[in-house]
Design a protein around this motif. Sequence first.
Motif, PDB file in Angstrom:
ATOM      1  N   THR A  42       0.831  -1.204   0.000  1.00 42.66           N
ATOM      2  CA  THR A  42       0.000   0.000   0.000  1.00 42.66           C
ATOM      3  C   THR A  42       0.866   1.256   0.000  1.00 42.66           C
ATOM      4  O   THR A  42       0.604   2.201  -0.749  1.00 42.66           O
ATOM      5  CB  THR A  42      -0.930   0.000   1.236  1.00 42.66           C
ATOM      6  OG1 THR A  42      -1.745  -1.170   1.186  1.00 42.66           O
ATOM      7  CG2 THR A  42      -1.802   1.237   1.279  1.00 42.66           C
ATOM      8  N   VAL A  43       1.902   1.260   0.821  1.00 46.76           N
ATOM      9  CA  VAL A  43       2.801   2.417   0.882  1.00 46.76           C
ATOM     10  C   VAL A  43       3.488   2.619  -0.462  1.00 46.76           C
ATOM     11  O   VAL A  43       3.609   3.749  -0.950  1.00 46.76           O
ATOM     12  CB  VAL A  43       3.830   2.244   2.022  1.00 46.76           C
ATOM     13  CG1 VAL A  43       4.949   3.262   1.921  1.00 46.76           C
ATOM     14  CG2 VAL A  43       3.140   2.341   3.366  1.00 46.76           C
ATOM     15  N   GLN A  44       3.929   1.533  -1.099  1.00 42.80           N
ATOM     16  CA  GLN A  44       4.564   1.657  -2.411  1.00 42.80           C
ATOM     17  C   GLN A  44       3.598   2.236  -3.436  1.00 42.80           C
ATOM     18  O   GLN A  44       3.973   3.086  -4.246  1.00 42.80           O
ATOM     19  CB  GLN A  44       5.077   0.296  -2.889  1.00 42.80           C
ATOM     20  CG  GLN A  44       6.314  -0.168  -2.168  1.00 42.80           C
ATOM     21  CD  GLN A  44       6.750  -1.545  -2.623  1.00 42.80           C
ATOM     22  OE1 GLN A  44       5.952  -2.323  -3.146  1.00 42.80           O
ATOM     23  NE2 GLN A  44       8.019  -1.841  -2.426  1.00 42.80           N
ATOM     24  N   ALA A  45       2.359   1.782  -3.418  1.00 41.60           N
ATOM     25  CA  ALA A  45       1.366   2.296  -4.366  1.00 41.60           C
ATOM     26  C   ALA A  45       1.102   3.780  -4.128  1.00 41.60           C
ATOM     27  O   ALA A  45       1.008   4.558  -5.087  1.00 41.60           O
ATOM     28  CB  ALA A  45       0.066   1.498  -4.248  1.00 41.60           C
ATOM     29  N   LEU A  46       1.001   4.182  -2.877  1.00 39.99           N
ATOM     30  CA  LEU A  46       0.778   5.594  -2.572  1.00 39.99           C
ATOM     31  C   LEU A  46       1.983   6.443  -2.953  1.00 39.99           C
ATOM     32  O   LEU A  46       1.831   7.556  -3.474  1.00 39.99           O
ATOM     33  CB  LEU A  46       0.461   5.776  -1.089  1.00 39.99           C
ATOM     34  CG  LEU A  46      -0.907   5.269  -0.642  1.00 39.99           C
ATOM     35  CD1 LEU A  46      -1.024   5.317   0.884  1.00 39.99           C
ATOM     36  CD2 LEU A  46      -2.016   6.071  -1.294  1.00 39.99           C
ATOM     37  N   ALA A  47       3.176   5.932  -2.724  1.00 37.22           N
ATOM     38  CA  ALA A  47       4.389   6.680  -3.098  1.00 37.22           C
ATOM     39  C   ALA A  47       4.455   6.863  -4.608  1.00 37.22           C
ATOM     40  O   ALA A  47       4.834   7.933  -5.094  1.00 37.22           O
ATOM     41  CB  ALA A  47       5.628   5.949  -2.590  1.00 37.22           C
ATOM     42  N   ALA A  48       4.072   5.832  -5.359  1.00 37.03           N
ATOM     43  CA  ALA A  48       4.077   5.946  -6.821  1.00 37.03           C
ATOM     44  C   ALA A  48       3.074   7.003  -7.283  1.00 37.03           C
ATOM     45  O   ALA A  48       3.364   7.779  -8.193  1.00 37.03           O
ATOM     46  CB  ALA A  48       3.758   4.593  -7.451  1.00 37.03           C
ATOM     47  N   LYS A  49       1.912   7.044  -6.646  1.00 36.06           N
ATOM     48  CA  LYS A  49       0.916   8.055  -7.013  1.00 36.06           C
ATOM     49  C   LYS A  49       1.377   9.455  -6.644  1.00 36.06           C
ATOM     50  O   LYS A  49       1.038  10.425  -7.309  1.00 36.06           O
ATOM     51  CB  LYS A  49      -0.421   7.768  -6.324  1.00 36.06           C
ATOM     52  CG  LYS A  49      -1.183   6.645  -6.942  1.00 36.06           C
ATOM     53  CD  LYS A  49      -2.561   6.530  -6.341  1.00 36.06           C
ATOM     54  CE  LYS A  49      -3.348   5.492  -7.092  1.00 36.06           C
ATOM     55  NZ  LYS A  49      -4.769   5.568  -6.785  1.00 36.06           N
TER      56      LYS A  49
END
Length: 84
Positions: free
Chosen positions: A28-35
């Motif tokens: 989840t953190v990786q997905a948010l960082a990418a966004k």
Amino acid sequence: MTQHSDTSPGPDELRERVERTRAELGRTVQALAAKADVKARAREKAAEAGRHAARTGGGVPLCLSSSEVWGSGFVEGSVAEHGE
């Protein structure tokens, strides 16, 4: 020593749950960082526009928002001129 009833999870199951939760949180953190990586997203939009232009014979697609156009370098010059 604490006794566990049949309905409460034991230490091994709790450790497994914690590990699964940590892995899910990491994704989840990786997905948010990418966004949140606006610069990388703008570069990808610029690359998409370039691929679209190459396929269609030129022109920038009109579906880009002003922030995407600004962030991609189309407003200030080409992305290549900025060394990116």
